[in-house]
Motif scaffolding. Sequence first.
Motif, PDB file in Angstrom:
ATOM      1  N   GLY A  26      39.432  24.901 -20.830  1.00  0.00           N
ATOM      2  CA  GLY A  26      39.834  25.291 -19.507  1.00  0.00           C
ATOM      3  C   GLY A  26      39.761  26.716 -19.420  1.00  0.00           C
ATOM      4  N   GLU A  27      40.461  27.262 -20.526  1.00  0.00           N
ATOM      5  CA  GLU A  27      40.488  28.930 -20.302  1.00  0.00           C
ATOM      6  C   GLU A  27      39.059  29.562 -20.703  1.00  0.00           C
ATOM      7  OE1 GLU A  27      44.885  29.233 -22.516  1.00  0.00           O
ATOM      8  OE2 GLU A  27      43.053  28.789 -23.689  1.00  0.00           O
ATOM      9  N   VAL A  28      38.130  28.655 -21.315  1.00  0.00           N
ATOM     10  CA  VAL A  28      36.931  29.315 -21.474  1.00  0.00           C
ATOM     11  C   VAL A  28      36.052  29.264 -20.320  1.00  0.00           C
ATOM     12  CG1 VAL A  28      34.545  28.830 -22.478  1.00  0.00           C
ATOM     13  CG2 VAL A  28      36.383  28.922 -24.003  1.00  0.00           C
ATOM     14  N   VAL A  29      36.418  28.174 -19.431  1.00  0.00           N
ATOM     15  CA  VAL A  29      35.795  27.909 -18.326  1.00  0.00           C
ATOM     16  C   VAL A  29      36.215  29.286 -17.003  1.00  0.00           C
ATOM     17  CG1 VAL A  29      35.595  26.673 -16.023  1.00  0.00           C
ATOM     18  CG2 VAL A  29      35.300  25.618 -18.281  1.00  0.00           C
ATOM     19  N   ASP A  30      37.451  29.303 -17.209  1.00  0.00           N
ATOM     20  CA  ASP A  30      37.829  30.534 -16.516  1.00  0.00           C
ATOM     21  C   ASP A  30      37.443  31.814 -16.743  1.00  0.00           C
ATOM     22  OD1 ASP A  30      39.279  28.667 -14.924  1.00  0.00           O
ATOM     23  OD2 ASP A  30      41.088  28.793 -15.989  1.00  0.00           O
ATOM     24  N   LEU A  31      37.498  32.084 -18.144  1.00  0.00           N
ATOM     25  CA  LEU A  31      36.894  33.365 -18.783  1.00  0.00           C
ATOM     26  C   LEU A  31      35.452  33.738 -18.217  1.00  0.00           C
ATOM     27  CD1 LEU A  31      37.234  35.733 -20.615  1.00  0.00           C
ATOM     28  CD2 LEU A  31      36.207  34.390 -22.204  1.00  0.00           C
ATOM     29  N   TYR A  32      34.761  32.711 -18.191  1.00  0.00           N
ATOM     30  CA  TYR A  32      33.026  32.812 -18.086  1.00  0.00           C
ATOM     31  C   TYR A  32      33.020  32.951 -16.264  1.00  0.00           C
ATOM     32  CZ  TYR A  32      31.109  32.528 -22.438  1.00  0.00           C
ATOM     33  OH  TYR A  32      30.942  32.731 -23.828  1.00  0.00           O
ATOM     34  N   ALA A  34      35.308  33.578 -13.912  1.00  0.00           N
ATOM     35  CA  ALA A  34      35.833  34.503 -13.216  1.00  0.00           C
ATOM     36  C   ALA A  34      34.764  35.799 -13.227  1.00  0.00           C
ATOM     37  CB  ALA A  34      36.991  35.154 -13.965  1.00  0.00           C
ATOM     38  N   THR A  35      33.864  36.215 -14.110  1.00  0.00           N
ATOM     39  CA  THR A  35      33.268  37.058 -14.454  1.00  0.00           C
ATOM     40  C   THR A  35      32.092  36.908 -12.828  1.00  0.00           C
ATOM     41  OG1 THR A  35      31.347  35.885 -15.397  1.00  0.00           O
ATOM     42  CG2 THR A  35      33.073  37.154 -16.876  1.00  0.00           C
ATOM     43  N   GLY A  36      31.903  35.804 -12.407  1.00  0.00           N
ATOM     44  CA  GLY A  36      31.023  35.553 -11.269  1.00  0.00           C
ATOM     45  C   GLY A  36      29.721  35.933 -11.506  1.00  0.00           C
ATOM     46  N   LYS A  37      29.429  35.958 -12.976  1.00  0.00           N
ATOM     47  CA  LYS A  37      27.884  36.279 -13.446  1.00  0.00           C
ATOM     48  C   LYS A  37      27.056  35.030 -14.082  1.00  0.00           C
ATOM     49  CE  LYS A  37      28.773  41.045 -13.945  1.00  0.00           C
ATOM     50  NZ  LYS A  37      28.536  41.437 -12.642  1.00  0.00           N
ATOM     51  N   PHE A  38      27.898  34.260 -14.805  1.00  0.00           N
ATOM     52  CA  PHE A  38      27.174  33.195 -15.470  1.00  0.00           C
ATOM     53  C   PHE A  38      26.961  32.120 -14.645  1.00  0.00           C
ATOM     54  CE2 PHE A  38      28.734  35.497 -19.021  1.00  0.00           C
ATOM     55  CZ  PHE A  38      28.154  35.539 -20.091  1.00  0.00           C
ATOM     56  N   GLN A  92      34.795  25.121  -8.472  1.00  0.00           N
ATOM     57  CA  GLN A  92      35.367  26.620  -8.518  1.00  0.00           C
ATOM     58  C   GLN A  92      34.696  27.755  -8.595  1.00  0.00           C
ATOM     59  OE1 GLN A  92      38.890  26.500 -10.679  1.00  0.00           O
ATOM     60  NE2 GLN A  92      39.355  28.631 -10.232  1.00  0.00           N
ATOM     61  N   TYR A  93      33.555  27.605  -9.399  1.00  0.00           N
ATOM     62  CA  TYR A  93      32.800  28.692  -9.735  1.00  0.00           C
ATOM     63  C   TYR A  93      31.109  28.813  -9.408  1.00  0.00           C
ATOM     64  CZ  TYR A  93      36.957  30.152 -12.341  1.00  0.00           C
ATOM     65  OH  TYR A  93      38.206  30.390 -12.802  1.00  0.00           O
ATOM     66  N   GLY A  94      30.905  27.598  -9.160  1.00  0.00           N
ATOM     67  CA  GLY A  94      29.352  27.284  -8.984  1.00  0.00           C
ATOM     68  C   GLY A  94      28.785  27.544 -10.162  1.00  0.00           C
ATOM     69  N   MET A  95      29.469  26.980 -11.533  1.00  0.00           N
ATOM     70  CA  MET A  95      28.882  27.411 -12.704  1.00  0.00           C
ATOM     71  C   MET A  95      28.597  25.683 -13.461  1.00  0.00           C
ATOM     72  SD  MET A  95      30.466  29.610 -16.002  1.00  0.00           S
ATOM     73  CE  MET A  95      32.110  28.576 -16.052  1.00  0.00           C
ATOM     74  N   LEU A  96      27.516  25.744 -14.185  1.00  0.00           N
ATOM     75  CA  LEU A  96      27.138  24.706 -14.881  1.00  0.00           C
ATOM     76  C   LEU A  96      27.839  24.658 -16.226  1.00  0.00           C
ATOM     77  CD1 LEU A  96      25.651  21.666 -15.010  1.00  0.00           C
ATOM     78  CD2 LEU A  96      23.750  23.101 -15.577  1.00  0.00           C
ATOM     79  N   VAL A  97      28.610  23.541 -16.638  1.00  0.00           N
ATOM     80  CA  VAL A  97      29.201  23.560 -18.097  1.00  0.00           C
ATOM     81  C   VAL A  97      28.472  22.412 -18.743  1.00  0.00           C
ATOM     82  CG1 VAL A  97      31.128  23.344 -19.561  1.00  0.00           C
ATOM     83  CG2 VAL A  97      31.366  24.798 -17.404  1.00  0.00           C
ATOM     84  N   VAL A  98      27.889  22.420 -19.741  1.00  0.00           N
ATOM     85  CA  VAL A  98      27.206  21.348 -20.587  1.00  0.00           C
ATOM     86  C   VAL A  98      27.901  21.097 -21.693  1.00  0.00           C
ATOM     87  CG1 VAL A  98      24.896  20.936 -21.490  1.00  0.00           C
ATOM     88  CG2 VAL A  98      24.812  22.372 -19.532  1.00  0.00           C
ATOM     89  N   PRO A  99      28.084  19.873 -22.062  1.00  0.00           N
ATOM     90  CA  PRO A  99      28.869  19.244 -23.228  1.00  0.00           C
ATOM     91  C   PRO A  99      27.702  19.226 -24.334  1.00  0.00           C
ATOM     92  CG  PRO A  99      28.605  17.463 -21.712  1.00  0.00           C
ATOM     93  CD  PRO A  99      27.821  18.507 -21.057  1.00  0.00           C
ATOM     94  N   GLY A 100      28.267  19.682 -25.410  1.00  0.00           N
ATOM     95  CA  GLY A 100      27.492  19.700 -26.660  1.00  0.00           C
ATOM     96  C   GLY A 100      28.274  19.827 -27.919  1.00  0.00           C
ATOM     97  N   ALA A 101      27.622  20.092 -29.066  1.00  0.00           N
ATOM     98  CA  ALA A 101      28.266  20.238 -30.234  1.00  0.00           C
ATOM     99  C   ALA A 101      27.171  21.115 -31.043  1.00  0.00           C
ATOM    100  CB  ALA A 101      28.530  19.015 -30.900  1.00  0.00           C
ATOM    101  N   GLU A 102      28.088  22.007 -32.196  1.00  0.00           N
ATOM    102  CA  GLU A 102      27.145  22.486 -32.957  1.00  0.00           C
ATOM    103  C   GLU A 102      27.308  21.861 -34.456  1.00  0.00           C
ATOM    104  OE1 GLU A 102      26.987  26.665 -36.010  1.00  0.00           O
ATOM    105  OE2 GLU A 102      28.210  26.670 -34.074  1.00  0.00           O
TER     106      GLU A 102
END
Length: 157
Positions: A26-32, A34-38, A92-102
């Motif tokens: 959640g904090e990562v989502v808000d960090l990216y 909130a920039t409005g760029k990603f 909230q941000y119009g940002m796509l978040v993809v689940p994955g793993a390294e």
Amino acid sequence: MPGYEPFLLCDFHVHTTWSDGKLTVGEVVDLYGATGKFDVIAITDHILMKKDLLARAGRLATLGRRAFGVRENDFEHYIDNVRSEARRALEQYGMLVVPGAEITQNRLRGRKNSHIIALDIKNYISADQSAADILREIRRQGGLSIACHPHHRTTRR
């Protein structure tokens, strides 16, 4: 991003507290966000080999409070957490978040190491198999694989 309108700004290699990151999903989502760029980020926490020496050392240093990787029995909860935050990120941000793993293989002999980003996988993929088998499993699940840290190659390899 101004001047880059035909392109998307993406980060496909983001770690959270599920592995060695400092922020929750959640904090990562808000960090990216909130920039409005990603436009797109991928949450790609580590899946480690069972005998990963770096993770063992880290767990000892933190007295077992951190795992440094997503374990098989936690994978479904991890993916659910990412997908839940992905819905919020889109609203909230119009940002796509993809689940994955390294999927991470750290060995004493660096020539045998591999770090493979696996995007949109549905099931846990063990790091305790060959890189070729990991890539086949990512494809079988309909995911996308990305070479991670390709710039870390030594001149001897």
